[in-house]
Write a protein that holds these residues in place. Structure first.
Motif, PDB file in Angstrom:
ATOM      1  N   THR A   1       0.904  -1.105   0.109  1.00  0.00           N
ATOM      2  CA  THR A   1       0.067   0.112  -0.099  1.00  0.00           C
ATOM      3  C   THR A   1       1.009   1.182  -0.118  1.00  0.00           C
ATOM      4  O   THR A   1       0.874   2.119  -0.788  1.00  0.00           O
ATOM      5  N   ASP A   2       2.036   1.318   0.772  1.00  0.00           N
ATOM      6  CA  ASP A   2       2.800   2.235   1.112  1.00  0.00           C
ATOM      7  C   ASP A   2       3.661   2.604  -0.278  1.00  0.00           C
ATOM      8  O   ASP A   2       3.680   3.645  -0.734  1.00  0.00           O
ATOM      9  N   ALA A   3       4.143   1.542  -0.913  1.00  0.00           N
ATOM     10  CA  ALA A   3       4.765   1.662  -2.082  1.00  0.00           C
ATOM     11  C   ALA A   3       4.072   2.264  -3.287  1.00  0.00           C
ATOM     12  O   ALA A   3       4.543   2.972  -4.040  1.00  0.00           O
ATOM     13  N   THR A   4       2.607   1.847  -3.239  1.00  0.00           N
ATOM     14  CA  THR A   4       1.692   2.266  -4.435  1.00  0.00           C
ATOM     15  C   THR A   4       1.688   3.568  -4.270  1.00  0.00           C
ATOM     16  O   THR A   4       1.688   4.524  -4.990  1.00  0.00           O
ATOM     17  N   LYS A   5       1.401   4.179  -2.739  1.00  0.00           N
ATOM     18  CA  LYS A   5       1.502   5.691  -2.562  1.00  0.00           C
ATOM     19  C   LYS A   5       2.430   6.395  -3.056  1.00  0.00           C
ATOM     20  O   LYS A   5       2.490   7.436  -3.819  1.00  0.00           O
ATOM     21  N   VAL A   6       3.904   5.869  -2.948  1.00  0.00           N
ATOM     22  CA  VAL A   6       5.308   6.614  -3.135  1.00  0.00           C
ATOM     23  C   VAL A   6       5.223   6.537  -4.694  1.00  0.00           C
ATOM     24  O   VAL A   6       5.540   7.632  -5.123  1.00  0.00           O
TER      25      VAL A   6
ATOM     26  N   GLU B   1       6.061  11.299   7.083  1.00  0.00           N
ATOM     27  CA  GLU B   1       5.463  10.496   5.974  1.00  0.00           C
ATOM     28  C   GLU B   1       6.620   9.189   5.679  1.00  0.00           C
ATOM     29  O   GLU B   1       7.721   9.644   5.750  1.00  0.00           O
ATOM     30  N   MET B   2       6.003   8.211   5.501  1.00  0.00           N
ATOM     31  CA  MET B   2       6.850   7.035   5.007  1.00  0.00           C
ATOM     32  C   MET B   2       7.571   7.218   3.579  1.00  0.00           C
ATOM     33  O   MET B   2       6.849   7.633   2.755  1.00  0.00           O
ATOM     34  N   VAL B   3       8.786   7.115   3.506  1.00  0.00           N
ATOM     35  CA  VAL B   3       9.570   7.433   2.407  1.00  0.00           C
ATOM     36  C   VAL B   3      10.181   6.190   1.951  1.00  0.00           C
ATOM     37  O   VAL B   3      10.705   5.320   2.722  1.00  0.00           O
ATOM     38  N   GLY B   4      10.495   6.075   0.482  1.00  0.00           N
ATOM     39  CA  GLY B   4      10.968   4.768  -0.015  1.00  0.00           C
ATOM     40  C   GLY B   4      12.555   5.279  -0.494  1.00  0.00           C
ATOM     41  O   GLY B   4      13.022   6.588  -0.375  1.00  0.00           O
ATOM     42  N   PHE B   5      13.282   4.132  -0.792  1.00  0.00           N
ATOM     43  CA  PHE B   5      14.613   4.406  -1.084  1.00  0.00           C
ATOM     44  C   PHE B   5      14.516   5.302  -2.427  1.00  0.00           C
ATOM     45  O   PHE B   5      13.805   5.099  -3.438  1.00  0.00           O
ATOM     46  N   ASP B   6      15.472   6.411  -2.299  1.00  0.00           N
ATOM     47  CA  ASP B   6      15.588   7.156  -3.777  1.00  0.00           C
ATOM     48  C   ASP B   6      14.447   7.888  -3.964  1.00  0.00           C
ATOM     49  O   ASP B   6      14.075   8.584  -5.006  1.00  0.00           O
ATOM     50  N   GLN B   7      13.571   8.077  -3.062  1.00  0.00           N
ATOM     51  CA  GLN B   7      12.247   9.009  -3.082  1.00  0.00           C
ATOM     52  C   GLN B   7      12.587  10.469  -3.154  1.00  0.00           C
ATOM     53  O   GLN B   7      13.417  10.855  -2.407  1.00  0.00           O
ATOM     54  N   LYS B   8      12.094  11.275  -3.909  1.00  0.00           N
ATOM     55  CA  LYS B   8      12.189  12.615  -4.040  1.00  0.00           C
ATOM     56  C   LYS B   8      11.659  13.416  -2.747  1.00  0.00           C
ATOM     57  O   LYS B   8      10.617  13.142  -2.441  1.00  0.00           O
TER      58      LYS B   8
END
Length: 143
Positions: free
Chosen positions: A41-46, A129-136
């Motif tokens: 779910t979080d990856a989709t949002k990211v 906010e949850m952030v992913g690797f290399d997210q802007k």
């Protein structure tokens, strides 16, 4: 174990289908648990947020901008503590090496420093906010 090894381990576990993982070496013990349903779910949002940010960047850009990205998966914080002043605001001048935020990963607070001199054009993530690797994270307009 060095921090880069821990980060690599976090990334490896995050991208796997494991639901839990424990590593022990001497007095060091690391334990990871994943809720893949939440992660998906979080990856989709990211991904959706990144697609929108890229479109905005293309539409807004008349001058090239530099983007500060997250070096890891974690929770983004815009200030040192709750109720404290944020590290940066839109319009602020930032210098190379200045802290622009914190990403918490595995209870470790990692200061994110600007690799650029410039002005904060846009902050692309919200506090906690949850952030992913290399997210802007932040758009910086060069001086």
């Amino acid at each position: 174990m060095e921090i880069k090894d821990i980060i690599a381990l976090i990334e490896a576990v995050s991208s796997s289908k494991l639901t839990s993982f424990t590593y022990e070496e001497g007095e060091t013990k690391l334990s990871f648990e994943l809720n893949h349903e939440l992660l998906i779910t979080d990856a989709t949002k990211v991904e959706a947020a990144n697609a929108i940010s890229e479109q905005d960047c293309i539409l807004k850009d008349t001058v090239p901008c530099n983007i500060i990205t997250s070096p890891m998966v974690g929770t983004f914080y815009c200030a040192k503590g709750e109720g404290e002043e944020p590290f940066i605001h839109v319009g602020d001048k930032v210098m190379k090496g200045q802290v622009v935020g914190i990403v918490e990963a595995m209870k470790l607070m990692n200061e994110i420093e600007s690799p650029y001199d410039g002005f904060v054009e846009e902050i692309l993530v919200k506090n906690q906010e949850m952030v992913g690797f290399d997210q802007k994270l932040v758009r910086i307009r060069p001086l």
